[in-house]
Design a protein around this motif. Structure first.
Motif, PDB file in Angstrom:
ATOM      1  N   ASP A   1       0.828  -1.222  -0.022  1.00 31.08           N
ATOM      2  CA  ASP A   1      -0.050  -0.076   0.017  1.00 31.08           C
ATOM      3  C   ASP A   1       0.884   1.241  -0.031  1.00 31.08           C
ATOM      4  N   THR A   2       0.210   2.323  -0.388  1.00 30.22           N
ATOM      5  CA  THR A   2       0.797   3.696  -0.351  1.00 30.22           C
ATOM      6  C   THR A   2       0.400   4.261   1.107  1.00 30.22           C
ATOM      7  N   LEU A   3       1.414   4.538   1.872  1.00 30.47           N
ATOM      8  CA  LEU A   3       1.196   5.208   3.309  1.00 30.47           C
ATOM      9  C   LEU A   3       0.989   6.758   3.256  1.00 30.47           C
ATOM     10  N   GLU A   4       0.208   7.593   3.761  1.00 24.32           N
ATOM     11  CA  GLU A   4       0.225   8.825   3.831  1.00 24.32           C
ATOM     12  C   GLU A   4      -0.326   9.206   5.375  1.00 24.32           C
ATOM     13  N   LEU A   5       0.612   9.761   6.089  1.00 26.18           N
ATOM     14  CA  LEU A   5       0.544  10.340   7.333  1.00 26.18           C
ATOM     15  C   LEU A   5       0.337  11.860   7.289  1.00 26.18           C
ATOM     16  N   ARG A   6      -0.512  12.478   8.498  1.00 25.78           N
ATOM     17  CA  ARG A   6      -0.697  13.739   8.400  1.00 25.78           C
ATOM     18  C   ARG A   6      -0.426  14.145   9.825  1.00 25.78           C
ATOM     19  N   CYS A   7      -0.073  15.499  10.173  1.00 29.16           N
ATOM     20  CA  CYS A   7       0.225  16.041  11.265  1.00 29.16           C
ATOM     21  C   CYS A   7      -0.611  17.327  11.292  1.00 29.16           C
ATOM     22  N   GLU A   8      -1.182  17.410  12.404  1.00 27.05           N
ATOM     23  CA  GLU A   8      -1.584  18.988  12.721  1.00 27.05           C
ATOM     24  C   GLU A   8      -1.624  19.243  14.365  1.00 27.05           C
ATOM     25  N   ASN A   9      -1.368  20.626  14.602  1.00 27.05           N
ATOM     26  CA  ASN A   9      -1.533  20.987  15.962  1.00 27.05           C
ATOM     27  C   ASN A   9      -2.680  22.066  16.076  1.00 27.05           C
ATOM     28  N   ASN A  10      -2.915  22.399  17.171  1.00 30.39           N
ATOM     29  CA  ASN A  10      -3.988  23.362  17.815  1.00 30.39           C
ATOM     30  C   ASN A  10      -3.341  24.738  17.529  1.00 30.39           C
ATOM     31  N   GLY A  11      -2.089  25.113  17.270  1.00 29.37           N
ATOM     32  CA  GLY A  11      -1.741  26.341  17.092  1.00 29.37           C
ATOM     33  C   GLY A  11      -1.644  26.830  15.503  1.00 29.37           C
ATOM     34  N   ASN A  12      -1.135  27.999  15.213  1.00 30.91           N
ATOM     35  CA  ASN A  12      -1.096  28.311  13.867  1.00 30.91           C
ATOM     36  C   ASN A  12       0.150  29.379  13.665  1.00 30.91           C
TER      37      ASN A  12
END
Length: 736
Positions: A340-351
């Protein structure tokens, strides 16, 4: 002047006396004044002074220029009047009333009213209008005397003003009022006597400003700033008087607060005299301000009222550091498998803009400086813990989050024994299939695409040649679609050969060359040899098949012969016999008196003694004739006879036992059955049992010959039959 002041004036002016006569004031503008001393009053002569009303005002007072005239005839009268006025102390009274202010919108017409009263009437009243200059001096703009009135020249109001006097009201009209007309106006009322009065009115001019415009700061605002940051600016133009601007956040007004909120305003006076105001808001923001709405309110004045206008609402970008970091698998959804092709995403509650986000694999050290990571064709080694780290570049503070990734796998299927297995006939066959996987698997066995077993074991108690072949083991993962692997196993069964088909086979042929086929199965693959009954070996081509061998031999025959197929291997041999019967004789038959049309087929049967002719027309192009005379049956096959009394049949094709010989026998039997059926029908016809005949008709007049009587019948059944005479003439319906 009050009465007390007047009495005081009389006492201090004992040497002189001024008597103002206004006997002609109602008819002219002249007045007589006599000035004299008490000593002169005792003498016989006196001087009389006259003053015209033409004068130049200075600070509201008149300057009198005396004209001395000798009036000897009126001296007693004047003296009397002087004494009367001196005794009574009479002076003219003037009063002026005006509004404190008059309000008007710029561009409209202003009316300033001056209400006045005087006991002398309007005949000798002078009305003058002034406006106050910035240096507090007054400038006359209009002058109305009893005999003349006009606007003063070279003033800002020369062409825009007029005066309307009605009774005791003098109304100054100013057209096309501008903001520069926002001045104080003075109305001065004068009488013949030195008495005068004045009033003042402030003219207030208003101009509504433009709609306020608001601009938010283009760059974001950080909550980490130590000083208040610029939020936006609000401006309004061309208003009068000066408009006021108030800032709001979420409908709450903002006031100057040290170190928190700062408001700076600037006022611009346009060349037209109008005011433009700009206000700038600065404040320290919080994270909650990212959703706040900011706007400004403009307060301005109109005649008799105050109005308010709101600007558009704006939102600013507030930068704030995160307090939490999340990382997750974006795709694929659900379980992950190898490939498979693995895609990871990362987010934080700041900007926060000045930051670095990294995603790394703790096991391998692989990382990317981005909030997204994509890996193609993943393996089980790509599983494990992935960590996302957020770092501010201002103070290098870090915050991170992690997630665990499981990559499911299914290894290749392994069959034991590997590749192939050989067992003896009637022995037990055993094989197993397994595949290492991170999930539960299902195993099935197939042979020739047909399911033969389930589970990892394949078992056959007693192997036969039917057991031999290619087996396929398929391993699947029910939980995940697409996870599948397979392997194959070749099964061989040892034993003496088996020849397909019966041990003895009969073959009939009309040909001189024959092809014989012999297939045998067994392991090892048998060797096939061909021999004849007279001991000859035949050369043949042998090919291996999936379960054995196959051989085809071609040879010429001149007579009946036996041919043997011998299949043998290490475990034995088998023989099959081919009995070949050669049919090589051809019988020529002469057909007489048989005219034939190429498009008509007739089947004819001849019966001795009695003559019955049965004819059925067809539309084929081949004629088949079966002639039965006494005990002899001759079969002829010909195509398209054309006026030829004798035809030689063509050579018959080779017919095998199970095909052509069988067909010939069937045809002969059918012809015999048709002949018998015709005889029965003819007998019944003669007896009158069918077709309504009496059975006594005489056929003796018709020619008949035993050798020429023919019954012709169509090979396939028809719906009706027509009886013909011996010579082929069609019978009438009443004769049938």
């Amino acid at each position: 002047m009050t009465r007390a002041e007047r009495l005081s004036l009389q006492r201090v002016s004992a040497p002189f006396c001024i008597i103002c006569l206004s006997t002609l004031r109602r008819h002219s503008s002249l007045s007589l004044c006599t000035v004299f001393q008490e000593d002169q009053f005792l003498s016989d002569s006196f001087h009389t002074h006259t003053h015209t009303h033409a004068h130049t005002p200075q600070h509201g007072h008149l300057q009198h220029r005396p004209i001395v005239m000798a009036l000897p005839d009126t001296a007693p009268l004047l003296v009397g009047l002087l004494l009367i006025f001196h005794a009574l102390g009479a002076w003219a009274i003037v009063e002026v009333n005006m509004e404190d202010k008059v309000e008007v919108m710029a561009g409209d017409t202003a009316q300033i009213t001056c209400m006045f009263t005087t006991d002398e009437g309007l005949g000798g009243t002078t009305i003058q209008w002034f406006y106050v200059l910035p240096n507090k001096k007054r400038q006359r703009i209009y002058n109305k005397e009893p005999m003349h009135e006009a606007a003063e020249q070279n003033t800002p109001f020369t062409d825009r003003i007029s005066l309307n006097v009605t009774g005791t009201a003098a109304v100054l009209v100013i057209r096309d009022v501008g903001v520069k007309d926002n001045l104080e106006f003075i109305c001065v009322i004068k009488t013949i006597t030195p008495e005068e009065a004045e009033g003042r009115t402030q003219l207030q001019v208003f101009k509504s400003p433009t709609f306020p415009t608001i601009e938010a700061v283009e760059t974001g605002v950080s909550v980490n700033e130590e000083d208040p940051s610029k939020i936006g600016s609000c401006s309004v133009k061309n208003g009068y008087p000066k408009p006021n601007i108030t800032w709001y956040r979420n409908n709450m007004p903002l006031r100057i607060t040290p170190d928190e909120v700062d408001l700076k305003s600037s006022i611009t006076t346009e060349s037209s005299g109008l005011y433009s105001v700009q206000s700038e808001l600065r404040m320290k923001v919080k994270k909650e301000d990212k959703d706040a709405k900011f706007y400004c309110e403009v307060l301005y004045f109109v005649p008799g009222a105050t109005k308010m206008t709101e600007s558009q609402h704006i939102n600013i970008t507030v930068y704030y550091p995160p307090t939490e970091v999340n990382i997750w698998v974006e795709s694929p959804k659900g379980k992950i498998k190898e490939g498979d092709t693995l895609e990871l995403r990362c987010e934080n509650n700041g900007n926060y803009p000045s930051s670095i986000t990294t995603i790394k694999h703790q096991n391998s050290g692989y990382f990317v400086e981005n909030n997204k990571m994509v890996q193609t064709n993943v393996t089980r080694l790509d599983g494990g813990v992935y960590e996302c780290t957020f770092m501010e570049t201002d103070n290098f503070e870090e915050i991170s989050g992690s997630t665990k990734v499981l990559v499911n796998y299914l290894e290749s299927a392994v069959i034991t024994p590997k590749d192939s297995i050989t067992v003896m006939e009637e022995e037990e066959l055993k094989a197993s299939c397994n595949a290492l996987s991170s999930l539960q698997t299902d195993i099935t066995w197939f042979k020739n695409e047909k399911l033969v077993s389930k589970g990892n074991s394949l078992s056959v108690k007693s192997a036969t040649f039917e057991t031999a072949g290619m087996y396929k083991c398929v391993v699947t993962v029910p939980e995940m679609e697409g996870m599948k692997t397979s392997s194959t196993l070749q099964v061989n069964v040892k034993g003496s050969p088996q020849i397909l088909g019966p041990g003895v086979q009969e073959v009939e042929t009309y040909e001189t060359t024959v092809n014989l086929n012999c297939s045998a199965r067994g392991f090892p693959a048998p060797t096939i040899m061909w021999t004849t009954s007279d001991g000859k070996n035949l050369n043949a081509l042998q090919t291996e098949t999936e379960d054995g061998a196959q051989s085809v031999v071609t040879f010429k025959i001149t007579s009946s012969v036996k041919v043997f197929c011998n299949a043998s291997n290490d475990f034995g041999s088998k023989v099959v016999e081919f009995n070949i019967k050669a049919i090589l004789n051809t019988i020529l038959t002469t057909i007489t008196s048989m005219p034939t049309i190429s498009t008509t087929t007739r089947s004819t049967t001849t019966i001795s003694n009695d003559t019955v002719v049965h004819t059925t027309p067809t539309t084929t192009t081949t004629t088949s004739t079966n002639a039965i005379t006494d005990d002899t049956v001759t079969q002829n096959t010909s195509t398209n006879y054309v006026n030829d009394p004798v035809q030689t049949p063509t050579k018959s094709p080779n017919i095998k036992k199970e095909s052509k010989g069988f067909v010939i026998a069937i045809i002969i039997i059918a012809i015999l059955l048709l002949a018998i059926l015709g005889s029965v029908l003819y007998f019944l016809y003669k007896k009158g049992r069918i077709c309504g005949r009496s059975g006594k008709q005489d056929f003796s007049k018709r020619k008949s010959s035993k050798d020429n009587i023919v019954v012709e019948m169509k090979s396939d059944n028809t719906e009706e039959a027509i009886l013909l005479g011996v010579n082929g003439e069609k019978q009438q319906p009443n004769d049938q």
